[in-house]
Design an enzyme around this catalytic site. Structure first.
Site, short mmCIF file in Angstrom:
data_model
loop_
_atom_site.label_atom_id
_atom_site.label_comp_id
_atom_site.label_asym_id
_atom_site.label_seq_id
_atom_site.Cartn_x
_atom_site.Cartn_y
_atom_site.Cartn_z
N HIS A 190 29.10 14.91 76.09
CA HIS A 190 28.13 13.81 76.03
C HIS A 190 27.31 13.80 74.75
O HIS A 190 26.90 12.74 74.28
CB HIS A 190 27.31 13.75 77.31
CG HIS A 190 28.17 13.17 78.40
ND1 HIS A 190 28.32 11.81 78.54
CD2 HIS A 190 29.02 13.74 79.26
CE1 HIS A 190 29.21 11.59 79.50
NE2 HIS A 190 29.65 12.75 79.96
N GLU A 432 40.82 8.08 86.62
CA GLU A 432 40.58 9.30 85.84
C GLU A 432 41.01 10.54 86.59
O GLU A 432 40.82 11.66 86.13
CB GLU A 432 39.10 9.39 85.42
CG GLU A 432 38.11 9.24 86.54
CD GLU A 432 36.66 9.15 86.08
OE1 GLU A 432 36.35 9.58 84.96
OE2 GLU A 432 35.83 8.64 86.85
N ASP A 456 38.43 12.23 81.43
CA ASP A 456 38.68 13.09 82.58
C ASP A 456 40.16 13.14 82.94
O ASP A 456 40.67 14.19 83.31
CB ASP A 456 37.86 12.61 83.79
CG ASP A 456 36.42 13.08 83.69
OD1 ASP A 456 36.21 14.25 83.35
OD2 ASP A 456 35.51 12.27 83.93
N CYS A 503 38.37 3.09 79.09
CA CYS A 503 37.03 3.34 78.57
C CYS A 503 36.86 4.79 78.15
O CYS A 503 35.78 5.22 77.76
CB CYS A 503 35.97 2.95 79.58
SG CYS A 503 36.16 3.81 81.15
C1 PEP Z 1 36.27 9.17 81.28
O1 PEP Z 1 36.33 10.11 82.06
O2 PEP Z 1 37.18 8.83 80.53
C2 PEP Z 1 35.02 8.38 81.17
C3 PEP Z 1 34.98 7.31 80.43
O3 PEP Z 1 33.94 8.82 81.86
P1 PEP Z 1 32.94 9.97 81.37
O4 PEP Z 1 33.27 10.29 79.94
O5 PEP Z 1 31.56 9.43 81.54
O6 PEP Z 1 33.27 11.07 82.31
MG MG Z 2 34.88 10.42 83.64
#
Ligand code: PEP
Ligand code: MG
Length: 572
Positions: A190, A432, A456, A503
């Site tokens: 993050h 995911e 993920d 995403c």
């Molecule tokens: C993902 O897992 O690709 C995603 C977009 O969610 P996050 O990165 O918030 O886990």
């Molecule tokens: Mg995710």
């Protein structure tokens, strides 16, 4: 001689500035009895005076350089230090209990903090944060600690840290923080995602940057190739200044595409959307010409605080994003807490494998009171734009059905209360978890869309923790298994006439883009700063040509072979 460390390029660009090594100091405080309360009060007064002096300097500097509105926060901090209610209560405690100043200040400040935090009023809750910040500053002086909160950095700086939490990154003033480098983390941690939304160059996962860098050293962060250069030579400085200028020039070229549609060279349109974490990120979404928001990670609304956000607060945030996007699609993901995103105030037991544990939709389907509040806020906000709701971490059809049922119940309640709710909200899921990707054909019948969360999906498919740089060699977006799963999801959705987005960070990756176009992905959602480079790249690709190219890609045995073929064919 300079030292060069290699890490993971987390956010593009080149930054050159002095280092600030960020360490959370040890604020542990013990109660001691003092002989003279007067001496102790004098010590407190001295710490208050030094803190005021520091804050006034920062405030004046910020006012001059960034304008009065940015300096307001420091004026508020100064007010806290002069507030007789707080200061007198601390002095009384020292007098009455003959205790040390640190202890008295900590106790009284905590009392005020929890009082303000429990008020149902955003403004008052911000005051709690002010008291916490200021108290840390004064405590730091009393304890003789050398500290500098990230929010008060007021000169061009590169932050060096073990890791930066989302709330650390949220505090950064990008006018001064030119870049950062951390020991741990990967491209999808993050801190990396935040650095892209803040548009500051960053390198993560260097393993040892904190042990090599001292405060004040000159540092280059090369977020293009993932290098950190410590104490560069004159020659290195000029090479990197040139690299920075070239990057800025390239950015200007991309900027020309800001109002253009995203179209391939043979006229096929795709949607380029952006990922956001807070309504504040909309500025970047719009300035980078994204055609929608493909992922709003609502968990940031729940983080960095001490209790759940109210329905009203959530409604305001969702409404701000929906109306800010003026009818363009906005995919809002329901709470995805867990994994590396903790909510200490939920007091959940520690788990052995948090990424495989009680998180996201699993938690929401059990803590339904909390989930219903979010659903209501979303439904109420739907009247202000083009809302699509997305459930994270769906592993089974039961979960999807249960989440939809709760949403329908809240919708019916709101309608019977006479509240306006849009009648065209699409409902989708993140794909995911491998079980969902494999059985996509079954899920496709019960959703309006899919969004593939490769961050993920890759870690679960490859059994390689996305945060762990020791196994990052296995974190392979172009692995044949990943490409087959992505293909399966896209084909399954299209068979049912549904659209598919992505995403995860893979959507903005220049090697992945030709592959994803060839596989027929409809929407690409990425960090806002990747939108224009992606639009430029897509404009030079032919979808028709890619649909035969993809056949060759799918026959390759390794991620490396895939990368080489795409690079040779499309990136040289
Ligand atoms: C993902 O897992 O690709 C995603 C977009 O969610 P996050 O990165 O918030 O886990
Ligand atoms: Mg995710």
């Amino acid at each position: 001689m300079s030292t060069v460390l290699n890490g993971i390029a987390a956010s593009s660009g080149v930054a050159i500035a002095k280092a600030f090594v960020h360490e959370e100091p040890d604020y542990s405080i013990e109660l001691t009895k003092v002989e003279s309360s007067e001496d102790e009060i004098a010590r407190l007064e001295k710490a208050l005076a030094v803190s005021k002096q520091e804050l006034s300097v920062i405030k004046d500097k910020t006012e001059k350089e960034l304008g009065p509105d940015k300096a307001e926060i420091f004026a508020a901090h100064l007010l806290v230090l002069s507030d007789p209610e707080l200061v007198d209560a601390v002095k009384d405690k020292i007098k009455n209990e003959s205790c040390n100043a640190e202890f008295a200040l900590d106790e009284i400040a905590n009392m005020f903090i929890s009082m303000f935090e429990n008020m149902d009023n955003e403004y008052m809750r911000e005051r709690a944060a002010d008291i916490r910040d200021v108290t840390k500053r004064v405590l730091g002086h009393l304890l003789g600690l050398e500290i500098k909160p990230l929010s008060t950095i007021a000169e061009p700086t590169i932050i060096i840290a073990e890791d930066l939490t989302p709330s650390d990154t949220a505090q950064l003033n990008v006018n001064y923080v030119k870049g950062f480098a951390t020991n741990i983390g990967g491209r999808t941690s993050h801190s990396a995602i935040m650095s892209r939304s803040l548009e500051i160059p960053a390198v993560v996962g260097t393993k040892e940057v904190t042990s090599k860098v001292k405060n004040g050293m000159t540092i280059i962060v090369d977020g293009i190739d993932g290098d950190v250069i410590i104490e560069p030579s004159e020659q290195e400085l000029s090479v990197y200044e040139e690299k920075r200028n070239q990057f800025l020039q390239q950015k200007q070229e991309w900027a020309k595409l800001v109002s253009e549609a995203t179209v391939t060279s043979d006229g096929a349109s795709v949607e380029l959307a952006a990922n956001i974490g807070t309504p504040k990120d909309l500025e970047g979404v719009i300035s980078n010409g994204a055609e929608g928001v493909g992922l709003y990670r609502t968990e940031f609304l729940y983080m960095g605080r001490n209790e759940l956000p109210s329905e009203e607060e959530q409604y305001e945030a969702y409404k701000a994003v929906l109306s800010g996007m003026e009818g363009k699609p906005v995919v809002i993901r329901t709470l995805d807490i867990g994994g590396d995103k903790e909510l200490p105030y939920l007091d959940l037991p520690k788990e052995m494998n948090p990424f495989l544990g009680f998180r996201a939709i699993r938690l929401c389907l059990e803590m339904t009171d909390m989930f219903r509040v979010q659903l209501r806020a979303l439904l109420r906000a739907s009247a202000y734009g083009n809302l699509k709701v997305m459930f994270p971490m769906i592993a089974s059809l039961e979960e999807l059905r249960e989440a939809k049922k709760l949403m329908k119940e809240e919708e019916d309640k709101l309608i019977s209360e006479g509240v306006e709710v849009s009648d065209s909200i699409e409902i989708g899921i993140m794909v995911e978890i491998p079980s969902t990707a494999v059985a996509a054909e079954l899920f496709a019948k019960e959703v309006d869309f899919f969004s593939i969360g490769t961050n993920d999906l890759i870690q679960y498919t490859m059994a390689a923790d996305r945060m762990n740089e020791r196994v990052s060699y296995l974190y392979q977006p172009y692995h044949p298994a990943i490409l087959r799963l992505v293909k399966n999801v896209i084909d399954a959705a299209h068979k049912e006439g549904k659209w598919v987005g992505m995403c995860g960070e893979m959507a903005g990756d220049e090697v992945a883009i030709p592959i994803l176009l060839g596989l027929g992905l409809d929407e690409f959602s990425m960090s806002a700063t990747s939108v224009l480079p992606a639009r430029s790249q897509i404009s030079h690709l032919s979808k028709d040509e890619l649909s035969s190219f993809i056949e060759k890609v799918l026959q390759l045995g390794t991620a490396q072979e895939v990368e080489e073929l795409v690079t040779q064919t499309y990136l040289k």
